[in-house]
Scaffold this motif. Structure first.
Motif, PDB file in Angstrom:
ATOM      1  N   ARG A   1       0.851  -1.198   0.000  1.00  0.00           N
ATOM      2  CA  ARG A   1       0.000   0.000   0.000  1.00  0.00           C
ATOM      3  C   ARG A   1       0.887   1.249   0.000  1.00  0.00           C
ATOM      4  O   ARG A   1       1.727   1.434   0.884  1.00  0.00           O
ATOM      5  CB  ARG A   1      -0.919  -0.010   1.211  1.00  0.00           C
ATOM      6  CG  ARG A   1      -1.886  -1.194   1.230  1.00  0.00           C
ATOM      7  CD  ARG A   1      -2.600  -1.297   2.567  1.00  0.00           C
ATOM      8  NE  ARG A   1      -1.636  -1.450   3.658  1.00  0.00           N
ATOM      9  CZ  ARG A   1      -1.824  -1.018   4.890  1.00  0.00           C
ATOM     10  NH1 ARG A   1      -2.948  -0.398   5.211  1.00  0.00           N
ATOM     11  NH2 ARG A   1      -0.893  -1.201   5.815  1.00  0.00           N
TER      12      ARG A   1
ATOM     13  N   SER B   1       5.800  -2.268   5.001  1.00  0.00           N
ATOM     14  CA  SER B   1       7.044  -1.578   4.674  1.00  0.00           C
ATOM     15  C   SER B   1       8.220  -2.168   5.442  1.00  0.00           C
ATOM     16  O   SER B   1       9.268  -2.513   4.865  1.00  0.00           O
ATOM     17  CB  SER B   1       6.913  -0.080   4.980  1.00  0.00           C
ATOM     18  OG  SER B   1       8.103   0.601   4.634  1.00  0.00           O
TER      19      SER B   1
ATOM     20  N   HIS C   1       2.992   1.865   3.574  1.00  0.00           N
ATOM     21  CA  HIS C   1       2.406   1.794   4.913  1.00  0.00           C
ATOM     22  C   HIS C   1       2.994   0.627   5.696  1.00  0.00           C
ATOM     23  O   HIS C   1       3.602  -0.289   5.142  1.00  0.00           O
ATOM     24  CB  HIS C   1       0.889   1.646   4.819  1.00  0.00           C
ATOM     25  CG  HIS C   1       0.197   2.898   4.372  1.00  0.00           C
ATOM     26  ND1 HIS C   1       0.042   4.007   5.173  1.00  0.00           N
ATOM     27  CD2 HIS C   1      -0.403   3.215   3.180  1.00  0.00           C
ATOM     28  CE1 HIS C   1      -0.613   4.947   4.512  1.00  0.00           C
ATOM     29  NE2 HIS C   1      -0.888   4.500   3.304  1.00  0.00           N
ATOM     30  N   GLN C   2       2.758   0.676   7.003  1.00  0.00           N
ATOM     31  CA  GLN C   2       3.168  -0.417   7.892  1.00  0.00           C
ATOM     32  C   GLN C   2       1.983  -1.360   8.119  1.00  0.00           C
ATOM     33  O   GLN C   2       0.845  -0.925   8.078  1.00  0.00           O
ATOM     34  CB  GLN C   2       3.649   0.157   9.231  1.00  0.00           C
ATOM     35  CG  GLN C   2       4.808   1.100   9.138  1.00  0.00           C
ATOM     36  CD  GLN C   2       6.101   0.418   8.680  1.00  0.00           C
ATOM     37  OE1 GLN C   2       6.152  -0.800   8.492  1.00  0.00           O
ATOM     38  NE2 GLN C   2       7.148   1.205   8.484  1.00  0.00           N
TER      39      GLN C   2
ATOM     40  N   ARG D   1       2.141   4.849   0.615  1.00  0.00           N
ATOM     41  CA  ARG D   1       1.924   5.915   1.613  1.00  0.00           C
ATOM     42  C   ARG D   1       2.251   7.290   1.051  1.00  0.00           C
ATOM     43  O   ARG D   1       1.540   8.268   1.327  1.00  0.00           O
ATOM     44  CB  ARG D   1       2.776   5.645   2.850  1.00  0.00           C
ATOM     45  CG  ARG D   1       2.680   6.718   3.931  1.00  0.00           C
ATOM     46  CD  ARG D   1       3.284   6.241   5.233  1.00  0.00           C
ATOM     47  NE  ARG D   1       4.704   5.959   5.124  1.00  0.00           N
ATOM     48  CZ  ARG D   1       5.678   6.854   5.348  1.00  0.00           C
ATOM     49  NH1 ARG D   1       5.375   8.105   5.668  1.00  0.00           N
ATOM     50  NH2 ARG D   1       6.959   6.501   5.251  1.00  0.00           N
TER      51      ARG D   1
END
Length: 408
Positions: A209, A229, A225-226, A211
């Motif tokens: 995803r 990542s 995103h986390q 960011r």
């Protein structure tokens, strides 16, 4: 006198045979308050299983020859998995059989139908309903049984863009700036806030995803995103490929309205709760007979026992398991190792393990999760699926997870 005695014996035998018939009927037109007879069927498989469970608990004579749950033809929409537990176990001589009536098609479905399409230029748009009282998100869309394509930036996957380089320390992938142009505004800011990168790296494919995007000359720095990542840039293998001959890892971008540009593609605006679709030639979205389905449930049937109390002797016959979703990539990304298993953590260890594999010291360790399945079986014996179909699924069809013996 002999004739009278024979007549009484035959009557008793008939009564005994009736008691031995452990049949429960289910119909889309039934009611779970019904008694489960053919004339008064249940509405759900869950209710039928409960009745069978009570028969076994109370030692009802009808279980002696086994219990058969007959499902009349039709679609049975599910809001949660059908849960089959140790108390639902049959025996070798008294199994529990769940089957369709001969010649009729029974579908256990996790799908929701989308209706009332309206034309908007080349596209068609419809409202996305709530599901169980909450906004519904999804990653697949089916048009009359044919899977549509989530909006992406490539039509020919042989012509995907390729990454430029990898900055592991700062968790950045550098890509050609031209490849990201449709996702950013005039100031270089990301305008497609739910966009994803699908990255082909060695033997697996990651869903990341996006960011942020920062254009730097002819390249662009992409951050994610986390937790994906951290996992993506820490785990040693499989890695994104950066070579000297230009065969770097290929990627494509998806899940942005800006990428919805060819027939057969769709985009879900989760904030506005609307779905957009670019019809293929001949598709008439206003046709009442057009069936557009989005999946809302990840697992349809869950068979789960324990090591000391496994579920046993349950058989499905001629049942269709259809329309499931797979939402982890939308919520946490998907960084796989192989076989669809996703990494929850992984990093390089130092010093390397002393034990070698094919003369290579081991320095890669990781922790894995299993992808969801339409039907999952754990701690069970003799759970059979005969002449069943698994179709329109977002992830795994049937998963015998662990502590399972037998079954076909």
């Amino acid at each position: 006198m002999i004739g009278k005695g024979l007549k009484i014996a035959c009557s008793l035998l008939a009564i005994s045979s009736t008691l031995m018939a452990g049949d429960i009927w289910v119909s889309p037109k039934g009611n779970d308050f019904n008694d489960g007879t053919k004339q008064s069927p249940k509405a759900t498989l869950t209710s039928a299983l409960r009745q069978a469970r009570e028969w076994r608990r109370t030692g009802d004579d009808r279980v002696q020859g086994g219990i058969t749950i007959y499902m009349e033809g039709g679609t049975y929409a599910l809001h949660e998995p059908v849960f089959i537990r140790p108390e639902d176990s049959g025996t070798e001589k008294s199994p529990t059989v769940i089957c369709s009536i001969s010649g009729e098609e029974v579908i256990l479905s996790g799908g929701v139908r989308i209706r009332n399409w309206k034309k908007q230029g080349k596209l068609w748009v419809a409202d996305v309903p709530t599901f169980n009282g909450r906004p519904l998100d999804f990653r697949q869309l089916w048009i009359d049984g044919k899977k549509a394509v989530r909006a992406c930036d490539v039509e020919d996957f042989e012509k995907m863009n390729r990454i430029c380089s990898v900055d592991e320390k700062n968790e950045i992938l550098y890509v050609p700036a031209v490849s990201i142009r449709r996702l950013i505004d005039n100031k270089g800011n990301l305008k497609a806030k739910y966009a994803e990168m699908v990255l082909h790296q060695m033997w697996c494919v990651a869903n990341l995803r996006i960011r942020s995007v920062e254009v730097q000359g002819d390249s662009a720095a992409i951050r994610f995103h986390q937790p994906e990542s951290r996992i993506q840039f820490e785990h040693p293998w499989p890695r994104p490929m950066v070579t000297t001959d230009g065969h770097n890892s290929a990627f494509y971008l998806t899940n942005a309205r800006e990428l919805l540009d060819v027939p057969g593609e769709w985009y879900h605006d989760i904030d506005a709760r609307k779905v957009y679709y670019y019809p293929r030639e001949g598709e008439k979205m206003q046709d009442a007979g057009m069936e557009v389905i989005i999946p809302a449930v990840e697992t349809l049937v869950q068979v789960e026992g324990t090591l000391d109390r496994p579920v046993s002797n349950v058989r499905f016959e001629k049942i269709i398991f259809s329309y499931t979703t797979w939402m982890r990539p939308s919520e946490k990304g998907h960084v796989p190792l192989q076989a669809g298993m996703y990494l929850t953590d992984g990093y390089r260890i130092e010093p390397k393990m002393q034990r070698n594999y094919q003369n290579h010291p081991l320095d890669n360790q990781g922790w894995l999760g299993r992808p969801v399945a339409a039907v999952r079986v754990a701690a069970a014996n003799q759970i059979d699926f005969e002449r069943c179909r698994f179709e329109h699924l977002g992830s795994t069809g049937l998963d015998y997870e662990e502590a399972v013996q037998g079954g076909v």
